[in-house]
Structure formats: C-alpha cells, structure tokens
Design a protein around this motif. Sequence first.
Motif, PDB file in Angstrom:
ATOM      1  N   ASN A 226       0.848  -1.198   0.000  1.00  0.00           N
ATOM      2  CA  ASN A 226       0.000   0.000   0.000  1.00  0.00           C
ATOM      3  C   ASN A 226       0.878   1.240   0.000  1.00  0.00           C
ATOM      4  N   ARG A 227       0.543   2.194  -0.883  1.00  0.00           N
ATOM      5  CA  ARG A 227       1.284   3.460  -0.944  1.00  0.00           C
ATOM      6  C   ARG A 227       0.283   4.614  -0.883  1.00  0.00           C
ATOM      7  N   TYR A 228       0.726   5.715  -0.305  1.00  0.00           N
ATOM      8  CA  TYR A 228      -0.176   6.842  -0.053  1.00  0.00           C
ATOM      9  C   TYR A 228       0.363   8.077  -0.767  1.00  0.00           C
ATOM     10  N   THR A 263       3.515   9.543   1.603  1.00  0.00           N
ATOM     11  CA  THR A 263       3.722   9.209   3.006  1.00  0.00           C
ATOM     12  C   THR A 263       3.737   7.701   3.176  1.00  0.00           C
ATOM     13  N   ILE A 264       4.363   7.246   4.264  1.00  0.00           N
ATOM     14  CA  ILE A 264       4.510   5.799   4.444  1.00  0.00           C
ATOM     15  C   ILE A 264       3.265   5.157   5.049  1.00  0.00           C
ATOM     16  N   SER A 265       2.341   5.994   5.504  1.00  0.00           N
ATOM     17  CA  SER A 265       1.099   5.479   6.076  1.00  0.00           C
ATOM     18  C   SER A 265       0.007   6.519   5.848  1.00  0.00           C
ATOM     19  N   LYS A 300      -5.529   0.308  -8.225  1.00  0.00           N
ATOM     20  CA  LYS A 300      -4.902  -0.989  -7.992  1.00  0.00           C
ATOM     21  C   LYS A 300      -3.984  -1.379  -9.146  1.00  0.00           C
ATOM     22  N   LEU A 301      -2.730  -1.645  -8.811  1.00  0.00           N
ATOM     23  CA  LEU A 301      -1.768  -2.199  -9.744  1.00  0.00           C
ATOM     24  C   LEU A 301      -1.497  -3.642  -9.315  1.00  0.00           C
ATOM     25  N   SER A 302      -0.721  -4.366 -10.094  1.00  0.00           N
ATOM     26  CA  SER A 302      -0.548  -5.791  -9.806  1.00  0.00           C
ATOM     27  C   SER A 302       0.080  -6.046  -8.441  1.00  0.00           C
ATOM     28  N   HIS A 303       1.051  -5.239  -8.044  1.00  0.00           N
ATOM     29  CA  HIS A 303       1.737  -5.459  -6.772  1.00  0.00           C
ATOM     30  C   HIS A 303       1.568  -4.296  -5.797  1.00  0.00           C
ATOM     31  N   GLN A 304       0.827  -3.295  -6.207  1.00  0.00           N
ATOM     32  CA  GLN A 304       0.688  -2.117  -5.361  1.00  0.00           C
ATOM     33  C   GLN A 304      -0.735  -1.585  -5.407  1.00  0.00           C
TER      34      GLN A 304
END
Length: 346
Positions: A226-228, A263-265, A300-304
């Motif tokens: 997950n990326r923000y 941000t990381i969260s 939504k991407l394949s790994h992210q």
Amino acid sequence: MDFSKSLIQWYLQNKRDLPWRNTVDPYHIWLSEIMLQQTRVAQGLPYFLRFTEAFPTVFDLAKADEEQVLKLWQGLGYYSRARNLHKTAKQVAFDLNGVFPKSYKELLQLKGIGEYTAGAIASFSYNEHVPVVDGNVFRVLSRYFDVETDIASAGAKKEFAGLAAALIPKGEANIFNQAIMEFGALQCVPKNPDCSACIFNDSCLALQKKKVNQLPVKSKKVKVTNRYFNYLVFSDADGNTLINKRTEKGIWHNLYEFPLLETISPERDEAILELIRNQQFAENEIEGIALYDNEVIRHKLSHQHLHIKFWKVKVKGALKNGIDCESASKFPFPIVIFNFIEKVWA
C-alpha cells in the motif's frame, strides 16, 4: 476425433475476427502480443489500431519520440511494455534493417522478447513448430489432462511447453496455437466455465473428477504494497500548474505527474496540510490549500495499491516553469492522473 483436431475445428467455427489474425506480418503480430500481455482483447484492440495507424511500420515506431509512444499507450498500464516495445523497434529497425528474425531462437535475442512472444511470432508468422504457453494454455492443458503441477513453480513452463509441443499437428503450429489460446479465452475461462457446452465434456479429466475449479494450481501469492500519494495541483494567478517527469525506476517511469508528497502510512488531512506548507515544492507563497475531493481514489496495480488524494494549492504570482492546462494534457500521464485532469479541466 483427437484433441488437436477437435480444438482446431472449434476454433475455425468460433474464433473472433481480430486484425492481427488476418496477417502474417511479424511487426503486427509482435505489437498485438506485447499489448495483450495481462490485458483483455477488448481493451487492447483500440490501442493496436491507434498504434498501427500512428506507426505503420517498425521504422515509424523506432523513429518516434518515447513520449509520443507513452502518450498513445496511456491507459493500457504496465508501461514498461511500451518502453521495451520502443527499444525493440529501434533494434529491429536500425540493427536489422527492419526485418524481424525468422526463427524462435533468433527472436529470443531481441530485447524485451521472451519465450512466449518469440513462440507467438515464430508460429504465427513463420509457422515454426514451437508452442505458445500463456495463462489460457496453462488452464486448458491442466484441466483437460488433470495436471496438478503448480504453474508458478520453476519447472512448470517447461513441462507445459513440452505437452503443448507434443499436441501440435505437423505443419499446423500457427492454427493450433491460436486455437488453444482462443479456447482458453472464450470457453475454458478461469471462473465458472460452461462445461455443459464444451466440446471436451466427455474427455476432460478435470470435469470427470470434479476438479475444474481447482485447476490450474497456482500457489504463489502476490504481495501487495500500500502506498499513499498526495498530488499537489498548483495554480497560479495565470491558471498555470506544475508537472514533473517521473524519472526514478518503478511504476510509471518516464510518465508525468503533479508534484508528489508520498507518506509511508495514511495521514490525517491536517498532517498533510502541514507537510505541504513546510516543504518547498514551489518558490511562491501559498495562498490556500484544499482537497479537490474528500474521497480517496484507490488505484490498484498488480503489486501495489495506491491511495491517492489531489490537493489544490493556490499560490501568489507566476509559477516558475508553470504550464497551462491544455499544454499539460498533451504529455503522457498515468491514467488515474489523466482522468483527474479530464474531470477537473475539461
């Protein structure tokens, strides 16, 4: 009637009329195969038509600017395919005088062409006796022959390629490979296939053993990150904004985006506001910051999985390197940003 003959007969009666099937031109077949990797035919077809119109030959594609290629690819995803496509076109055009290699082994020497694509070009263009193993082929063969090999395992591709190669009738690699892929796409689909209407319902081992929904076996789970993302849509007195080219490796390499605060969260909006004010994204004094929409866009991407917010940042004076909206929209963007541009600036 044996498996291969029945499959080919089914194909001749049920195949879709697709432009890359009406040619043996390796350029068109190569384009279609790259575009259809991890992409549905309905989605890829308009892109194929646009590409062949914009770049009728491999020379036209090779001479094009990368940004033009990425712009035409916009929305198709997996943008590394477009960058590799462009590199391969240059290799064929400038190193091989525009002539694609005429054998499977030679095709593998091209940048960005692996076993699957080399097999497709070799069999579809030159009718070379080589198998083509994609997700559809894995599924059809694993079900029909009850093969429980994990398709994500190291030796699976070699095992299934050997099985497929043994089934190809002599001199009919082209039509057999097309047939088995089409059968997987239209009849032997991943979920809830209509086995009652299948030509193999009296010989398919998975159907007889009630294992259709268990095959093919694929144990490897994709780890999702997950990326923000907080995109800062600057706006100055002249209505100009800022965009940057995404040069680091990873997703969306060489595409354009608004200045990004990652941000990381997930952070509260108040914390994001403070970060925007404290970090020097532009030299101008900030007049106001507001969210365009309180809803988070989940892309939504394949790994992210990307959690995206767009922030309107109004500044005093003129932005250095500012660009007007109409000019900005001509650059290649990730589709989630392009859709935002179309919605906000249309």
